[in-house]
Each structure stands twice: as structure tokens, then as C-alpha cells.
Scaffold this motif. Structure first.
Motif, PDB file in Angstrom:
ATOM      1  N   ARG A 169       0.839  -1.223   0.000  1.00 46.07           N
ATOM      2  CA  ARG A 169       0.000   0.000   0.000  1.00 46.07           C
ATOM      3  C   ARG A 169       0.867   1.262   0.000  1.00 46.07           C
ATOM      4  O   ARG A 169       0.426   2.330   0.406  1.00 46.07           O
ATOM      5  CB  ARG A 169      -0.949   0.050   1.212  1.00 46.07           C
ATOM      6  N   HIS A 170       2.106   1.121  -0.466  1.00 42.48           N
ATOM      7  CA  HIS A 170       2.998   2.283  -0.590  1.00 42.48           C
ATOM      8  C   HIS A 170       2.520   3.131  -1.764  1.00 42.48           C
ATOM      9  O   HIS A 170       2.332   2.617  -2.876  1.00 42.48           O
ATOM     10  CB  HIS A 170       4.436   1.815  -0.806  1.00 42.48           C
ATOM     11  N   LYS A 171       2.372   4.420  -1.549  1.00 41.47           N
ATOM     12  CA  LYS A 171       1.713   5.302  -2.521  1.00 41.47           C
ATOM     13  C   LYS A 171       2.673   6.339  -3.079  1.00 41.47           C
ATOM     14  O   LYS A 171       3.658   6.706  -2.450  1.00 41.47           O
ATOM     15  CB  LYS A 171       0.536   6.016  -1.855  1.00 41.47           C
ATOM     16  N   PHE A 172       2.277   6.856  -4.270  1.00 37.01           N
ATOM     17  CA  PHE A 172       2.980   7.994  -4.879  1.00 37.01           C
ATOM     18  C   PHE A 172       1.945   8.843  -5.614  1.00 37.01           C
ATOM     19  O   PHE A 172       1.010   8.307  -6.232  1.00 37.01           O
ATOM     20  CB  PHE A 172       4.058   7.518  -5.859  1.00 37.01           C
ATOM     21  N   ILE A 173       2.116  10.170  -5.535  1.00 37.18           N
ATOM     22  CA  ILE A 173       1.214  11.062  -6.275  1.00 37.18           C
ATOM     23  C   ILE A 173       2.039  12.115  -7.007  1.00 37.18           C
ATOM     24  O   ILE A 173       3.122  12.501  -6.564  1.00 37.18           O
ATOM     25  CB  ILE A 173       0.165  11.749  -5.358  1.00 37.18           C
ATOM     26  N   LEU A 282       3.309  12.413   1.982  1.00 39.86           N
ATOM     27  CA  LEU A 282       3.461  10.960   1.876  1.00 39.86           C
ATOM     28  C   LEU A 282       4.408  10.440   2.949  1.00 39.86           C
ATOM     29  O   LEU A 282       4.162   9.387   3.557  1.00 39.86           O
ATOM     30  CB  LEU A 282       3.989  10.585   0.493  1.00 39.86           C
ATOM     31  N   GLU A 283       5.479  11.185   3.199  1.00 41.76           N
ATOM     32  CA  GLU A 283       6.470  10.735   4.170  1.00 41.76           C
ATOM     33  C   GLU A 283       5.929  10.735   5.601  1.00 41.76           C
ATOM     34  O   GLU A 283       6.221   9.826   6.379  1.00 41.76           O
ATOM     35  CB  GLU A 283       7.719  11.623   4.097  1.00 41.76           C
ATOM     36  N   ARG A 284       5.139  11.744   5.940  1.00 43.40           N
ATOM     37  CA  ARG A 284       4.702  11.834   7.344  1.00 43.40           C
ATOM     38  C   ARG A 284       3.322  11.217   7.589  1.00 43.40           C
ATOM     39  O   ARG A 284       2.998  10.878   8.733  1.00 43.40           O
ATOM     40  CB  ARG A 284       4.700  13.298   7.790  1.00 43.40           C
ATOM     41  N   THR A 285       2.499  11.083   6.517  1.00 40.15           N
ATOM     42  CA  THR A 285       1.127  10.612   6.722  1.00 40.15           C
ATOM     43  C   THR A 285       0.742   9.496   5.757  1.00 40.15           C
ATOM     44  O   THR A 285       0.421   8.380   6.176  1.00 40.15           O
ATOM     45  CB  THR A 285       0.123  11.781   6.556  1.00 40.15           C
ATOM     46  N   GLY A 286       0.779   9.786   4.459  1.00 40.55           N
ATOM     47  CA  GLY A 286       0.250   8.844   3.469  1.00 40.55           C
ATOM     48  C   GLY A 286       0.872   7.469   3.539  1.00 40.55           C
ATOM     49  O   GLY A 286       0.180   6.459   3.409  1.00 40.55           O
ATOM     50  N   ASN A 287       2.200   7.422   3.745  1.00 41.01           N
ATOM     51  CA  ASN A 287       2.899   6.136   3.818  1.00 41.01           C
ATOM     52  C   ASN A 287       3.434   5.832   5.212  1.00 41.01           C
ATOM     53  O   ASN A 287       4.133   4.839   5.392  1.00 41.01           O
ATOM     54  CB  ASN A 287       4.068   6.117   2.822  1.00 41.01           C
TER      55      ASN A 287
END
Length: 519
Positions: A169-173, A282-287
Motif C-alpha cells: 500500500r505504498h503510494k505515490f502522487i 506521503l512521508e509523514r502521513t500517506g505512507n
């Protein structure tokens, strides 16, 4: 009066009656009808509760049309109550005067009693919990858009690409200001591969026009540039069925997550800042937070998954993004974020006139179709404003002076010229510039002798209209007209000294003679 209010009112009436108030006093105290007071006082508690529990069976005003409505709904169950009301009025001229709400309630009664649902019930889709995919096996891709708050009072629409590794579930936007093209989508893929430090073996997509040209009954035809991209990278492409987003629910949830956790309430500054902040999010929340389904932290799971990803040795190269087009209005302005920005006069040609627009560092840059800079404006954060560059307007004062000097230079050998032009300006000041242009156009193609005769004639006879001046000039330009009047018009100024010139009175001719010539 609803049921609860009736119960309260009954106990209140009983209370006031016990305090010694008569029916008229209770009526005034509670603001209700005296008959209601009397009726409530005559009932004890048991009678009252039985009365409000018994539904009232009032005859329906539309009962006589029951069979018509039943048949109508039987043939077309999808009809709305408003449509049924219209059919009733169309069929029956003596339809009772009832409200639309009454018709709606009647239609609902008929549907319930005759079991005629408006739409056929769809069987609920059956789902099955699937096993987790293997590490490095799959990723899912989707696009989203969102109208962000801006520093002004309006909103800014941004577009984003998102990809999620199905196992970790690792994400990128990746965000940008304009809709995605195949080139920008390919670039976003490469940024994601670089961020993931590898490539999954399979990627799931919607049937988006960015990627495919035709579904072709399952044998999907890819766009040329996406086909080149997939051939250059070692992953398989899988397209979901049309209009079936649930088949790639992981990334659908990520799109909602990005909208409601990252973008919602955030104020747009510029696209570069937004993308930098997206990676920090992404670093602090999304992932970094525990995933609701897997109960694991995506970043920690990615540390395991990246060992199973296919290697990525490329380097993302940002494509040249074609700027979005905006129509030019007929008043030579461009509407952008609820404000009107001027472009140079003459930019508008027809209703298909468009320009390219780029927003960067708080400024707007307007370009022609071949990327020539047209105008630059500071971005206005308010709405309903007209932002105008004075250089874009017609410089009327300079142009008028230039035209006046050209005409006067052409007439410099005629003493009456300056006075004649002054009289034309005084007569029609608003049309003076247009008058000068008409005169200059005709003077340029006429002989000096004809100009002399025409100007003196118009000056003496107070002809202060440039179109009439042109007619007179054209007449004198004709050889026969010129020969006929040479004997009666003589301008001799060369042999006079200054004193004689000052004392000289212009010769006046009989206007009848000129009228006969012109006619």
C-alpha cells in the motif's frame, strides 16, 4: 398538529383547567381554537391516547383516478409523480385543484398497494475477499482532480496521478495544473518507479483515453506513445472492465484519501510547491500511518516489497507540456479565474481565436499558438476585476496627432488648409480622426491642382464633411471638370509679399456656378 404536539397540548390544557382557567382563557393562553380546548377537556387520558392512536381515514380527492394512475404506472413504472400529475391534467380537464405534494402521496400509495416500484431492484453485487498479492506483483493507477482553495476568493483546479503498490500500500502522487496527456502520464510513471526504487510486474488501469484508443472487445488498442512506453519497461498492462472501478478499489481509496486528507482545506500557491508538499505528506502521513486494512505501515512494508520489484535504471525526463488554451473574447480580454485580462488590440479575430496561458510565480503569461509571448500580467487574487495593460489599448491621442500632421503636410501649400481642418474638428470632434483618414486616403491619390480647387471650394461653401470633400475632390480630379473650372478659380499667392498676403481677402465665387458644375 403532529402527534407529539397534540400530547403536549392535552396535558397543558388539563393543567391550565386545574388552575381554574376557563375555556376562553385557555384559548388565549395557548393560541388555539376554543373548539379544540373543549374537545380535549371532554376526554380523559385513556380516551385521548386511543384517539391519537387511531389513524384518520380521510377520503382521497384523487381516488376517482386510481385506475388511470394504476394503468399508467403499470405501463411505465419509471414515471415520476410530476409526470403523472401532468398526464392527469392532460386527460382530465375537471381534475380537482390539489397540490403537487398531494399527487405525490397518491402516486406513492398506488405504487405501494399495487407493488409497482419505480425502478427494478438490482441484485446486490457479491464480493469475495481476495488473498493479498505477492510482494512486487501488482500496482494500481488512477487519476483525480480537485478544486483547491486559492489565495484569492476563487478556487484552482488541479489534476493528480496516483499509483499504489497493492501489497505494501505504498503510494505515490504527482500533481499538475492541466489534464494529463499520454506524455505527462508516462513521466508520472517514471517518477513513481524512481520513488518506489523499482517496477511492479503488473499494473491495473481504467480504460482511460490517455492510455487506449479503443477497447476493441477486450483486445485493447493502446495509444502510440503509451505502447512505446510499455515496450520500454518490463511490466504487464491490465485494463479493468469499463465502468467497473471496484475492480481496482485500492487506488480508488487512495484518490479519496488524497482529496480529503491532503488537498482539502489546503491553499494553492503554485504547482511546484504543491508537489513538494505532496511528497512530504506521503512521508509523514500517506505512507507513515498504519493502514486501515492491512494494519501495517506502508513504508515499512515497502522496505520488504522493493526487494521484489523489477529494477528501474531510467531517469525521468519531463516532457514539454503544451499549455492549456483559453478563448479570446471579442473585447480582446481573456477570462481566467473570474477575472478579465487584456491582450493586445487585434488579437481577437473570430470566435475560434484562442491563446496559450501559463501561470508561474504569481504571474500570467499569454502566448500565441506558435508560442510567441503576447502579454504578461500579475495574477489577480480577487474576482470580477479587469486587469488591463495600457499598452494593449489603442493610443488614440498619438495616432490622431500623427494622422493630422500627415494631412496638414499634404495641404501645406494651401493657406486655408489649417483653418479648414480646425472647422472640421469643431463641427464633429468625435469623428475628426475618421474624417482625417478619409481625407488622407483621397489626397494620396489626387493631384495637387485638384486638391487646391477642392479645398477652396469646400472651405468657401462650409462643406465640413470628409466624405463630401472626397466627392468634390474626385470631381475636380476628372479632366473635364478641371478644365471647366480653371477659368473661374485662381489661387495666386506666390508673388505676394507678407503684407499683401495678410491684407488679401479670399475670392468668393457664386455658389450657383459650382452647383451647376457639380450637377
Amino acid at each position: 398538529m403532529n402527534k407529539n404536539k397534540k400530547v403536549f397540548m392535552w396535558y397543558k390544557i388539563k393543567e391550565l383547567s386545574a388552575q381554574g382557567l376557563n375555556q376562553s382563557q385557555i384559548k388565549l393562553e395557548l393560541g388555539i381554537d376554543r373548539g379544540t380546548v373543549r374537545k380535549y377537556l371532554l376526554m380523559n387520558e385513556a380516551q385521548f391516547l386511543e384517539w391519537i392512536s387511531t389513524p384518520r381515514r380521510m377520503p382521497k380527492k384523487l381516488n376517482g383516478y386510481y385506475n388511470f394512475v394504476k394503468e399508467l404506472l403499470g405501463n411505465a413504472p419509471y414515471l415520476s409523480a410530476a409526470q403523472v400529475e401532468d398526464r392527469l391534467k392532460e386527460r382530465y380537464t375537471n381534475l380537482p385543484d390539489v397540490s403537487s405534494k398531494t399527487v405525490y402521496n397518491f402516486v406513492q400509495t398506488v405504487r405501494k398497494e399495487q407493488n409497482i416500484p419505480k425502478y427494478k431492484e438490482k441484485l446486490p453485487r457479491q464480493y469475495e475477499k481476495l488473498a493479498e498479492t505477492e510482494y512486487g506483483e501488482e500496482a494500481q493507477v488512477d487519476f483525480g482532480s480537485y478544486r483547491m482553495l486559492s489565495r484569492g476568493s476563487g478556487r484552482v483546479k488541479i489534476y493528480f496521478f496516483t499509483i499504489v503498490l497493492s501489497r505494501s500500500r505504498h503510494k505515490f502522487i504527482y500533481c499538475q495544473r492541466m489534464p494529463f496527456t499520454t506524455e505527462s502520464a508516462n513521466y508520472a510513471h517514471e517518477l513513481a518507479f524512481e520513488y518506489f526504487e523499482g517496477i511492479p510486474r503488473r499494473i491495473l488501469y481504467d480504460q482511460d483515453r490517455v492510455f487506449i484508443t479503443d477497447e476493441n472487445l477486450g483486445d485493447v488498442l493502446l495509444t502510440e506513445k503509451f505502447m512505446q512506453f510499455t515496450n520500454a519497461h518490463p511490466f504487464d498492462v491490465v485494463f479493468c472492465k469499463k465502468a467497473d472501478p471496484e475492480s481496482k478499489g485500492k487506488v480508488e481509496n487512495v484518490v479519496k484519501y488524497v482529496k480529503h486528507n491532503y488537498l482539502k482545506g489546503r491553499v494553492f500557491q503554485d504547482i511546484d510547491t504543491l508537489q513538494k508538499e505532496a511528497l512530504l505528506w506521503l512521508e509523514r502521513t500517506g505512507n507513515a500511518k498504519v493502514h486501515g486494512t492491512t494494519k501495517r505501515i506502508p513504508k515499512e512494508e515497502w522496505e520488504k516489497e522493493k526487494q521484489h520489484l523489477l529494477p528501474y535504471n531510467g531517469k525521468p525526463e519531463k516532457p514539454f507540456l503544451k499549455l492549456p488554451t483559453h478563448p479570446v473574447r471579442k473585447d480582446n480580454t481573456v477570462l481566467y479565474r473570474s477575472n478579465y485580462y487584456s491582450v493586445p488590440l487585434g488579437t481577437y479575430q473570430d470566435r475560434d481565436t484562442k491563446i496559450l496561458l501559463e501561470e508561474k510565480d504569481g504571474k500570467l503569461f499569454f502566448y500565441t499558438g506558435d508560442n510567441q509571448l503576447l502579454a504578461t500580467h500579475d495574477l489577480c487574487l480577487d474576482i470580477g476585476r479587469i486587469i488591463k495593460n495600457n499598452d494593449h489599448a489603442r493610443e488614440k491621442s498619438k495616432t490622431l496627432q500623427k494622422t493630422y500632421e500627415l494631412v496638414l503636410e499634404s495641404l501645406r501649400h494651401i493657406p486655408q488648409a489649417e483653418q479648414y481642418l480646425a472647422e472640421i474638428e469643431n463641427n464633429r470632434p468625435r469623428n475628426f480622426h475618421d474624417s482625417l483618414r478619409v481625407m488622407q486616403k483621397n489626397i494620396e491619390r489626387s493631384s495637387a491642382e485638384a486638391i487646391n480647387f477642392a479645398l477652396v471650394y469646400c472651405y468657401e461653401n462650409k462643406i465640413l464633411n470628409a466624405n463630401r470633400f472626397a466627392e468634390v475632390l474626385n470631381y475636380f480630379e476628372k479632366e473635364q471638370g478641371l478644365e471647366n473650372v480653371k477659368h473661374s478659380i485662381c489661387i495666386e499667392t506666390g508673388g505676394l509679399n507678407k503684407q499683401q498676403n495678410d491684407d488679401m481677402q479670399p475670392q468668393k465665387s457664386d455658389i450657383n456656378e459650382y452647383e451647376s458644375i457639380m450637377n
